[in-house]
Design a protein around this motif. Structure first.
Motif, PDB file in Angstrom:
ATOM      1  N   ASN A 228      38.188  40.297  24.605  1.00  0.00           N
ATOM      2  CA  ASN A 228      37.400  38.310  24.726  1.00  0.00           C
ATOM      3  C   ASN A 228      36.872  38.404  25.945  1.00  0.00           C
ATOM      4  O   ASN A 228      37.065  38.766  26.889  1.00  0.00           O
ATOM      5  CB  ASN A 228      38.858  37.660  24.551  1.00  0.00           C
ATOM      6  CG  ASN A 228      37.718  36.156  24.900  1.00  0.00           C
ATOM      7  OD1 ASN A 228      36.662  35.705  24.194  1.00  0.00           O
ATOM      8  ND2 ASN A 228      38.176  35.069  25.165  1.00  0.00           N
ATOM      9  N   VAL A 229      35.524  37.473  25.772  1.00  0.00           N
ATOM     10  CA  VAL A 229      34.410  38.061  26.512  1.00  0.00           C
ATOM     11  C   VAL A 229      33.776  36.469  26.904  1.00  0.00           C
ATOM     12  O   VAL A 229      33.398  35.514  25.976  1.00  0.00           O
ATOM     13  CB  VAL A 229      32.767  38.757  26.411  1.00  0.00           C
ATOM     14  CG1 VAL A 229      32.225  38.971  27.282  1.00  0.00           C
ATOM     15  CG2 VAL A 229      33.680  40.250  25.528  1.00  0.00           C
ATOM     16  N   ASN A 230      33.957  36.118  28.656  1.00  0.00           N
ATOM     17  CA  ASN A 230      33.770  34.600  28.445  1.00  0.00           C
ATOM     18  C   ASN A 230      32.611  34.873  29.712  1.00  0.00           C
ATOM     19  O   ASN A 230      33.421  35.938  30.747  1.00  0.00           O
ATOM     20  CB  ASN A 230      35.041  34.513  28.291  1.00  0.00           C
ATOM     21  CG  ASN A 230      34.572  32.484  29.169  1.00  0.00           C
ATOM     22  OD1 ASN A 230      33.226  31.891  28.619  1.00  0.00           O
ATOM     23  ND2 ASN A 230      35.373  31.714  29.509  1.00  0.00           N
ATOM     24  N   ALA A 231      31.733  34.759  30.138  1.00  0.00           N
ATOM     25  CA  ALA A 231      30.672  34.502  31.134  1.00  0.00           C
ATOM     26  C   ALA A 231      30.582  36.172  32.310  1.00  0.00           C
ATOM     27  O   ALA A 231      31.280  36.627  33.502  1.00  0.00           O
ATOM     28  CB  ALA A 231      30.935  33.368  32.411  1.00  0.00           C
ATOM     29  N   GLY A 232      30.998  37.183  30.654  1.00  0.00           N
ATOM     30  CA  GLY A 232      30.709  38.455  31.781  1.00  0.00           C
ATOM     31  C   GLY A 232      32.263  39.511  32.441  1.00  0.00           C
ATOM     32  O   GLY A 232      31.951  39.669  32.358  1.00  0.00           O
ATOM     33  N   THR A 233      32.710  38.157  31.745  1.00  0.00           N
ATOM     34  CA  THR A 233      34.360  38.549  32.492  1.00  0.00           C
ATOM     35  C   THR A 233      34.738  39.040  30.726  1.00  0.00           C
ATOM     36  O   THR A 233      35.451  38.177  30.064  1.00  0.00           O
ATOM     37  CB  THR A 233      35.281  38.015  33.173  1.00  0.00           C
ATOM     38  OG1 THR A 233      34.485  37.739  33.979  1.00  0.00           O
ATOM     39  CG2 THR A 233      36.207  38.541  33.299  1.00  0.00           C
ATOM     40  N   ALA A 234      35.437  40.639  30.494  1.00  0.00           N
ATOM     41  CA  ALA A 234      36.341  41.004  29.019  1.00  0.00           C
ATOM     42  C   ALA A 234      37.840  40.814  29.684  1.00  0.00           C
ATOM     43  O   ALA A 234      37.895  41.351  30.757  1.00  0.00           O
ATOM     44  CB  ALA A 234      35.473  42.486  29.028  1.00  0.00           C
ATOM     45  N   THR A 235      38.621  40.113  28.472  1.00  0.00           N
ATOM     46  CA  THR A 235      39.434  40.101  28.674  1.00  0.00           C
ATOM     47  C   THR A 235      40.142  40.678  27.875  1.00  0.00           C
ATOM     48  O   THR A 235      40.325  40.958  26.286  1.00  0.00           O
ATOM     49  CB  THR A 235      40.172  39.002  28.556  1.00  0.00           C
ATOM     50  OG1 THR A 235      39.997  38.023  30.342  1.00  0.00           O
ATOM     51  CG2 THR A 235      41.693  39.326  28.424  1.00  0.00           C
ATOM     52  N   ILE A 236      40.943  42.124  28.012  1.00  0.00           N
ATOM     53  CA  ILE A 236      41.227  43.286  26.890  1.00  0.00           C
ATOM     54  C   ILE A 236      43.044  43.241  27.128  1.00  0.00           C
ATOM     55  O   ILE A 236      43.799  42.909  27.412  1.00  0.00           O
ATOM     56  CB  ILE A 236      40.365  44.927  27.256  1.00  0.00           C
ATOM     57  CG1 ILE A 236      39.047  44.502  27.234  1.00  0.00           C
ATOM     58  CG2 ILE A 236      41.541  45.568  25.866  1.00  0.00           C
ATOM     59  CD1 ILE A 236      38.897  45.632  27.789  1.00  0.00           C
ATOM     60  N   VAL A 237      43.658  42.880  25.357  1.00  0.00           N
ATOM     61  CA  VAL A 237      44.928  43.242  25.555  1.00  0.00           C
ATOM     62  C   VAL A 237      45.648  43.757  24.164  1.00  0.00           C
ATOM     63  O   VAL A 237      44.606  44.045  23.674  1.00  0.00           O
ATOM     64  CB  VAL A 237      45.686  41.245  25.413  1.00  0.00           C
ATOM     65  CG1 VAL A 237      47.092  41.146  24.904  1.00  0.00           C
ATOM     66  CG2 VAL A 237      45.018  40.229  26.220  1.00  0.00           C
TER      67      VAL A 237
END
Length: 133
Positions: A108-117
């Motif tokens: 999930n990419v939100n405002a240039g921050t990627a969260t990888i689970v």
């Protein structure tokens, strides 16, 4: 002297019980060690997988910041079929499934921050990475 008969047999039986308890303890430690080694191996694999998709996104940063690398559980892709983003996502999901038991990944990419689970073992274990693109 008659009362001392059979005393050595009791000593042998007690020794056997003590040795058996020691061997069971060693077997338990070995099993715990193997489980810890597997957990460490799977976490290492998850780290490599997270770095893999991050590098793919950084190579195509405009599309990544636009949410084209988002992958939901299932997997469900944001990117259209035939695009580089879709190819990267499908290749990454296949790698996660091959490297980890029941391995599944989400991005999930939100405002240039990627969260990888990344989860494995039916969701019992997970690894999360948050990174700026």
């Amino acid at each position: 002297m008659k009362n001392a008969r059979g005393f050595t047999l009791v000593e042998v039986l007690v020794s056997i019980v003590i040795v058996a308890i020691g061997l069971l303890g060693m077997a338990g430690l070995t099993a715990a060690s193997l489980k810890s080694n597997n957990t460490s191996y799977y976490r290492s694999q998850a780290t490599v997988l997270a770095n893999d998709i991050l590098e793919r996104m950084r190579a195509n940063v405009v599309q990544a910041r636009g949410g084209q690398y988002d992958i939901a559980a299932g997997p469900a892709y944001t990117a259209a079929a035939g695009t580089l983003q879709r190819f990267d996502g499908e290749a990454w999901i296949a790698s996660a499934a091959a490297a980890l038991p029941s391995g599944v990944g989400t991005v999930n990419v939100n405002a240039g921050t990627a969260t990888i689970v990344i989860t494995w073992d039916g969701g019992e274990s997970s690894f999360t990475t948050i990174s700026q693109l």
